[in-house]
Write a protein that holds these residues in place. Structure first.
Motif, PDB file in Angstrom:
ATOM      1  N   TRP A  19       0.873  -1.274  -0.192  1.00 44.18           N
ATOM      2  CA  TRP A  19       0.231  -0.018  -0.023  1.00 44.18           C
ATOM      3  C   TRP A  19       0.903   1.242   0.103  1.00 44.18           C
ATOM      4  O   TRP A  19       1.964   1.197   0.637  1.00 44.18           O
ATOM      5  N   MET A  20       0.300   2.455  -0.371  1.00 45.41           N
ATOM      6  CA  MET A  20       1.006   3.459  -0.689  1.00 45.41           C
ATOM      7  C   MET A  20       0.033   4.803   0.133  1.00 45.41           C
ATOM      8  O   MET A  20      -1.012   4.810  -0.267  1.00 45.41           O
ATOM      9  N   THR A  21       0.554   5.378   0.858  1.00 44.03           N
ATOM     10  CA  THR A  21      -0.201   6.508   1.500  1.00 44.03           C
ATOM     11  C   THR A  21      -0.200   7.689   0.443  1.00 44.03           C
ATOM     12  O   THR A  21       0.799   8.213   0.166  1.00 44.03           O
ATOM     13  N   ILE A  22      -1.430   8.020   0.109  1.00 43.07           N
ATOM     14  CA  ILE A  22      -1.491   9.345  -0.789  1.00 43.07           C
ATOM     15  C   ILE A  22      -1.961  10.579   0.127  1.00 43.07           C
ATOM     16  O   ILE A  22      -2.234  11.639  -0.527  1.00 43.07           O
ATOM     17  N   GLY A  23      -2.374  10.436   1.400  1.00 45.78           N
ATOM     18  CA  GLY A  23      -2.736  11.617   1.888  1.00 45.78           C
ATOM     19  C   GLY A  23      -3.012  11.208   3.623  1.00 45.78           C
ATOM     20  O   GLY A  23      -3.080   9.986   4.000  1.00 45.78           O
ATOM     21  N   LYS A  24      -3.284  12.390   4.303  1.00 48.67           N
ATOM     22  CA  LYS A  24      -3.358  12.187   5.712  1.00 48.67           C
ATOM     23  C   LYS A  24      -4.750  13.045   6.172  1.00 48.67           C
ATOM     24  O   LYS A  24      -4.712  14.108   5.731  1.00 48.67           O
ATOM     25  N   VAL A  25      -5.477  12.328   7.000  1.00 50.45           N
ATOM     26  CA  VAL A  25      -6.714  13.242   7.630  1.00 50.45           C
ATOM     27  C   VAL A  25      -6.120  14.134   8.619  1.00 50.45           C
ATOM     28  O   VAL A  25      -5.627  13.847   9.350  1.00 50.45           O
ATOM     29  N   VAL A  26      -6.449  15.397   8.313  1.00 51.05           N
ATOM     30  CA  VAL A  26      -6.215  16.419   9.297  1.00 51.05           C
ATOM     31  C   VAL A  26      -6.999  16.731  10.374  1.00 51.05           C
ATOM     32  O   VAL A  26      -6.890  17.290  11.482  1.00 51.05           O
ATOM     33  N   SER A  27      -8.320  16.859   9.702  1.00 51.38           N
ATOM     34  CA  SER A  27      -9.489  17.444  10.587  1.00 51.38           C
ATOM     35  C   SER A  27     -10.841  17.324   9.905  1.00 51.38           C
ATOM     36  O   SER A  27     -10.795  16.523   8.669  1.00 51.38           O
ATOM     37  N   THR A  28     -11.889  17.364  10.376  1.00 56.51           N
ATOM     38  CA  THR A  28     -13.188  17.426  10.024  1.00 56.51           C
ATOM     39  C   THR A  28     -13.428  18.831   9.441  1.00 56.51           C
ATOM     40  O   THR A  28     -12.929  19.786  10.012  1.00 56.51           O
TER      41      THR A  28
ATOM     42  N   ILE B 279      -7.953  16.862   4.116  1.00 56.25           N
ATOM     43  CA  ILE B 279      -7.043  15.865   3.806  1.00 56.25           C
ATOM     44  C   ILE B 279      -5.745  16.629   3.267  1.00 56.25           C
ATOM     45  O   ILE B 279      -5.931  17.656   2.541  1.00 56.25           O
ATOM     46  N   LYS B 280      -4.438  16.301   4.020  1.00 56.02           N
ATOM     47  CA  LYS B 280      -3.323  16.742   3.607  1.00 56.02           C
ATOM     48  C   LYS B 280      -2.738  15.737   2.579  1.00 56.02           C
ATOM     49  O   LYS B 280      -2.460  14.696   2.723  1.00 56.02           O
ATOM     50  N   PRO B 281      -2.513  16.455   1.225  1.00 57.71           N
ATOM     51  CA  PRO B 281      -2.058  15.428   0.121  1.00 57.71           C
ATOM     52  C   PRO B 281      -0.643  15.005   0.360  1.00 57.71           C
ATOM     53  O   PRO B 281      -0.014  15.804   0.669  1.00 57.71           O
ATOM     54  N   LEU B 282      -0.298  13.909   0.042  1.00 59.75           N
ATOM     55  CA  LEU B 282       1.129  13.221  -0.069  1.00 59.75           C
ATOM     56  C   LEU B 282       1.268  12.744  -1.258  1.00 59.75           C
ATOM     57  O   LEU B 282       1.984  11.944  -1.748  1.00 59.75           O
ATOM     58  N   SER B 283       0.458  13.067  -2.430  1.00 66.78           N
ATOM     59  CA  SER B 283       0.657  12.743  -3.787  1.00 66.78           C
ATOM     60  C   SER B 283       0.499  13.774  -4.530  1.00 66.78           C
ATOM     61  O   SER B 283       0.062  15.004  -4.335  1.00 66.78           O
ATOM     62  N   ASP B 284       1.103  13.990  -5.975  1.00 64.97           N
ATOM     63  CA  ASP B 284       1.323  14.617  -6.973  1.00 64.97           C
ATOM     64  C   ASP B 284       0.036  14.650  -7.845  1.00 64.97           C
ATOM     65  O   ASP B 284       0.098  15.448  -8.725  1.00 64.97           O
ATOM     66  N   PHE B 285      -1.074  13.879  -7.612  1.00 69.62           N
ATOM     67  CA  PHE B 285      -2.189  13.613  -8.670  1.00 69.62           C
ATOM     68  C   PHE B 285      -3.384  14.092  -7.878  1.00 69.62           C
ATOM     69  O   PHE B 285      -3.943  13.254  -7.173  1.00 69.62           O
ATOM     70  N   PRO B 286      -3.700  15.408  -8.126  1.00 75.21           N
ATOM     71  CA  PRO B 286      -5.081  15.853  -7.380  1.00 75.21           C
ATOM     72  C   PRO B 286      -6.311  15.270  -7.772  1.00 75.21           C
ATOM     73  O   PRO B 286      -7.240  15.230  -6.858  1.00 75.21           O
ATOM     74  N   GLU B 287      -6.224  14.446  -8.935  1.00 71.29           N
ATOM     75  CA  GLU B 287      -7.495  13.671  -9.259  1.00 71.29           C
ATOM     76  C   GLU B 287      -7.884  12.690  -8.186  1.00 71.29           C
ATOM     77  O   GLU B 287      -8.965  12.300  -8.058  1.00 71.29           O
ATOM     78  N   ARG B 288      -6.862  12.352  -7.271  1.00 70.84           N
ATOM     79  CA  ARG B 288      -6.864  11.115  -6.249  1.00 70.84           C
ATOM     80  C   ARG B 288      -8.103  11.748  -5.439  1.00 70.84           C
ATOM     81  O   ARG B 288      -8.701  11.114  -4.677  1.00 70.84           O
TER      82      ARG B 288
ATOM     83  N   LEU C 117      -9.323   3.552   2.826  1.00 79.87           N
ATOM     84  CA  LEU C 117      -9.032   4.149   4.188  1.00 79.87           C
ATOM     85  C   LEU C 117      -8.675   3.354   4.981  1.00 79.87           C
ATOM     86  O   LEU C 117      -8.993   2.309   5.366  1.00 79.87           O
ATOM     87  N   GLN C 118      -7.636   3.821   5.694  1.00 83.04           N
ATOM     88  CA  GLN C 118      -7.077   2.909   6.917  1.00 83.04           C
ATOM     89  C   GLN C 118      -6.978   3.673   8.103  1.00 83.04           C
ATOM     90  O   GLN C 118      -6.148   4.983   8.049  1.00 83.04           O
ATOM     91  N   SER C 119      -7.175   3.495   9.433  1.00 75.77           N
ATOM     92  CA  SER C 119      -7.002   3.818  10.620  1.00 75.77           C
ATOM     93  C   SER C 119      -5.474   3.138  11.083  1.00 75.77           C
ATOM     94  O   SER C 119      -5.137   2.243  10.572  1.00 75.77           O
TER      95      SER C 119
END
Length: 75
Positions: free
Chosen positions: A7-16, A25-34, A43-45
């Motif tokens: 698996w590859m992490t593409i973003g992190k939940v920062v708040s509601t 979501i704070k993106p960790l990907s260069d592909f905004p369409e994700r 989604l993984q906790s």
């Protein structure tokens, strides 16, 4: 069985956001369409198995590197 290397992490939940169940979501990907194109996502906790969810909609906050998304299939 969950194997982290598969698996590859593409973003992190920062708040509601708001009262409609949106998530920032704070993106960790260069592909905004994700974060903007509807479809299946995972989604993984921490320390849990990834689970399938549906991205309903998403948008980037103007002037920020944060996306606001709405998901279905999360409890």
């Amino acid at each position: 069985m969950f194997i982290e290397e598969d698996w590859m992490t593409i973003g992190k939940v920062v708040s509601t956001k708001g009262i409609r169940g949106e998530i920032k979501i704070k993106p960790l990907s260069d592909f905004p369409e994700r974060f903007t194109k509807p479809g299946k996502r995972w989604l993984q906790s921490k320390k849990e198995e990834p689970r399938k969810v549906d991205l309903i909609k998403g948008r980037q906050l103007p002037g920020k590197e944060i996306y606001v998304i709405q998901l279905a299939g999360i409890n």
